[in-house]
Design a protein around this motif. Structure first.
Motif, PDB file in Angstrom:
ATOM      1  N   ILE A 219       0.840  -1.202   0.000  1.00  8.02           N
ATOM      2  CA  ILE A 219       0.000   0.000   0.000  1.00  8.02           C
ATOM      3  C   ILE A 219       0.876   1.254   0.000  1.00  8.02           C
ATOM      4  CG2 ILE A 219      -1.670   1.356   1.357  1.00  8.02           C
ATOM      5  CD1 ILE A 219      -2.683  -1.435   2.414  1.00  8.02           C
ATOM      6  N   GLU A 220       1.898   1.270   0.849  1.00 10.83           N
ATOM      7  CA  GLU A 220       2.791   2.429   0.907  1.00 10.83           C
ATOM      8  C   GLU A 220       3.478   2.654  -0.442  1.00 10.83           C
ATOM      9  OE1 GLU A 220       5.275   1.516   4.298  1.00 10.83           O
ATOM     10  OE2 GLU A 220       3.959   2.679   5.632  1.00 10.83           O
ATOM     11  N   ARG A 221       3.902   1.572  -1.090  1.00 16.91           N
ATOM     12  CA  ARG A 221       4.549   1.679  -2.396  1.00 16.91           C
ATOM     13  C   ARG A 221       3.583   2.273  -3.420  1.00 16.91           C
ATOM     14  NH1 ARG A 221       4.653  -0.555  -7.054  1.00 16.91           N
ATOM     15  NH2 ARG A 221       3.187  -2.208  -6.584  1.00 16.91           N
ATOM     16  N   ARG A 222       2.355   1.754  -3.434  1.00 18.22           N
ATOM     17  CA  ARG A 222       1.355   2.224  -4.404  1.00 18.22           C
ATOM     18  C   ARG A 222       0.938   3.665  -4.163  1.00 18.22           C
ATOM     19  NH1 ARG A 222      -2.977  -2.070  -5.940  1.00 18.22           N
ATOM     20  NH2 ARG A 222      -1.698  -3.902  -6.266  1.00 18.22           N
ATOM     21  N   GLU A 223       0.779   4.030  -2.905  1.00 19.85           N
ATOM     22  CA  GLU A 223       0.257   5.351  -2.546  1.00 19.85           C
ATOM     23  C   GLU A 223       1.348   6.419  -2.477  1.00 19.85           C
ATOM     24  OE1 GLU A 223      -3.121   6.040  -1.989  1.00 19.85           O
ATOM     25  OE2 GLU A 223      -3.434   3.993  -2.721  1.00 19.85           O
ATOM     26  N   GLY A 224       2.607   5.984  -2.366  1.00 24.18           N
ATOM     27  CA  GLY A 224       3.702   6.940  -2.280  1.00 24.18           C
ATOM     28  C   GLY A 224       3.762   7.684  -0.963  1.00 24.18           C
ATOM     29  N   ARG A 225       3.181   7.109   0.066  1.00 23.49           N
ATOM     30  CA  ARG A 225       3.241   7.712   1.409  1.00 23.49           C
ATOM     31  C   ARG A 225       3.069   6.627   2.458  1.00 23.49           C
ATOM     32  NH1 ARG A 225      -1.793  11.823   1.047  1.00 23.49           N
ATOM     33  NH2 ARG A 225       0.007  13.116   0.721  1.00 23.49           N
TER      34      ARG A 225
ATOM     35  N   PRO B 237       0.742   5.975   8.333  1.00 20.61           N
ATOM     36  CA  PRO B 237       0.293   7.100   9.175  1.00 20.61           C
ATOM     37  C   PRO B 237      -0.083   8.336   8.357  1.00 20.61           C
ATOM     38  CG  PRO B 237       2.201   6.052  10.163  1.00 20.61           C
ATOM     39  CD  PRO B 237       2.017   5.427   8.804  1.00 20.61           C
ATOM     40  N   GLU B 238       0.644   8.588   7.262  1.00 19.64           N
ATOM     41  CA  GLU B 238       0.313   9.740   6.403  1.00 19.64           C
ATOM     42  C   GLU B 238      -1.019   9.521   5.695  1.00 19.64           C
ATOM     43  OE1 GLU B 238       4.638  11.504   5.053  1.00 19.64           O
ATOM     44  OE2 GLU B 238       3.911   9.704   4.046  1.00 19.64           O
ATOM     45  N   ILE B 239      -1.270   8.300   5.240  1.00 15.26           N
ATOM     46  CA  ILE B 239      -2.551   8.007   4.573  1.00 15.26           C
ATOM     47  C   ILE B 239      -3.691   8.232   5.556  1.00 15.26           C
ATOM     48  CG2 ILE B 239      -3.960   6.224   3.460  1.00 15.26           C
ATOM     49  CD1 ILE B 239      -1.245   4.941   2.541  1.00 15.26           C
ATOM     50  N   PHE B 240      -3.542   7.708   6.775  1.00 20.72           N
ATOM     51  CA  PHE B 240      -4.573   7.904   7.804  1.00 20.72           C
ATOM     52  C   PHE B 240      -4.777   9.388   8.085  1.00 20.72           C
ATOM     53  CE2 PHE B 240      -4.602   3.443   8.663  1.00 20.72           C
ATOM     54  CZ  PHE B 240      -5.670   3.177   9.501  1.00 20.72           C
TER      55      PHE B 240
ATOM     56  N   SER C  92     -10.316   5.586   3.432  1.00 23.02           N
ATOM     57  CA  SER C  92      -9.504   5.602   2.213  1.00 23.02           C
ATOM     58  C   SER C  92      -8.403   4.551   2.295  1.00 23.02           C
ATOM     59  CB  SER C  92      -8.898   6.997   2.014  1.00 23.02           C
ATOM     60  OG  SER C  92      -8.086   7.004   0.871  1.00 23.02           O
ATOM     61  N   PHE C  93      -7.783   4.427   3.469  1.00 26.29           N
ATOM     62  CA  PHE C  93      -6.758   3.401   3.652  1.00 26.29           C
ATOM     63  C   PHE C  93      -7.344   2.017   3.432  1.00 26.29           C
ATOM     64  CE2 PHE C  93      -4.942   0.173   6.417  1.00 26.29           C
ATOM     65  CZ  PHE C  93      -3.661   0.087   5.880  1.00 26.29           C
ATOM     66  N   ARG C  94      -8.537   1.760   3.977  1.00 28.88           N
ATOM     67  CA  ARG C  94      -9.155   0.435   3.852  1.00 28.88           C
ATOM     68  C   ARG C  94      -9.452   0.101   2.391  1.00 28.88           C
ATOM     69  NH1 ARG C  94      -7.187  -1.854   8.122  1.00 28.88           N
ATOM     70  NH2 ARG C  94      -7.699  -0.729  10.011  1.00 28.88           N
ATOM     71  N   LYS C  95      -9.850   1.098   1.594  1.00 27.98           N
ATOM     72  CA  LYS C  95     -10.069   0.859   0.154  1.00 27.98           C
ATOM     73  C   LYS C  95      -8.766   0.480  -0.526  1.00 27.98           C
ATOM     74  CE  LYS C  95     -14.078   3.801  -0.487  1.00 27.98           C
ATOM     75  NZ  LYS C  95     -14.519   5.141  -0.827  1.00 27.98           N
TER      76      LYS C  95
END
Length: 172
Positions: free
Chosen positions: A41-47, A50-53, A60-63
């Motif tokens: 998830i971190e790789r895909r989102e680039g963050r 904790p930043e996503i949350f 959004s994180f769960r999706k």
């Protein structure tokens, strides 16, 4: 579930139960790749998580978690997959795991979990009173891991002993 010798192995369980460590050791033992869904998830989102949350919220994180899990499980060759502790909160994720993998739930008692995660500030769901948060989340998720094919209490086991139990189950 498909043939136990060929199927993916998904590790589920509360944070601090050993999913990441066990997944690496198990993959080495089975000579296959390991994937940590949170890292994916971190790789895909680039963050970071904790930043996503913080920026987009838990929903959004769960999706993103569901999308990453579905993609990882779609791979043909066997993988050992470590999920985040909350991946089981969506019934669709549980069905996806059961349809394409051997699901192993790792558990531990509250004191072990508190000891294991107490120095980890990167867990967004543990902000505030750690003991209270762990106990509340464990109560909220008391039956969330019951769907697994195999459950192993890691409270008094080291990671190698947990791997031995999973391999023994696979060989049955």
């Amino acid at each position: 579930m498909a043939d136990k010798q060929q199927v993916h192995i998904v590790l589920v369980g509360f944070m601090g139960t050993g999913k990441s460590t066990v997944s690496q050791l198990l993959a080495r033992r089975l000579d296959c790749e390991t994937i940590d869904v949170d890292a994916e998830i971190e790789r895909r989102e680039g963050r970071s998580i904790p930043e996503i949350f913080a920026h987009r919220g838990e929903a959004s994180f769960r999706k993103a978690e569901t999308a990453a899990l579905a993609d990882v499980l779609s791979h043909e060759e066997r993988k050992v997959i470590a999920t985040g502790g909350g991946a089981v909160l969506a019934p669709s994720n549980c069905e996806l795991m059961l349809d394409s993998a051997l699901v192993v739930a790792l558990t531990a008692d509250a004191e072990q979990i508190i000891s294991r995660v107490s120095q980890d500030a990167s867990r967004p769901l543990l902000q505030g009173d750690l003991r209270q948060r762990v106990n509340q989340l464990m109560e909220d998720r008391k039956h969330a891991y019951d769907f697994a094919h195999l459950t192993i209490d890691t409270s008094k086991l080291n990671a190698h002993e947990v791997v031995d139990k999973i391999v023994a189950f696979l060989q049955q």
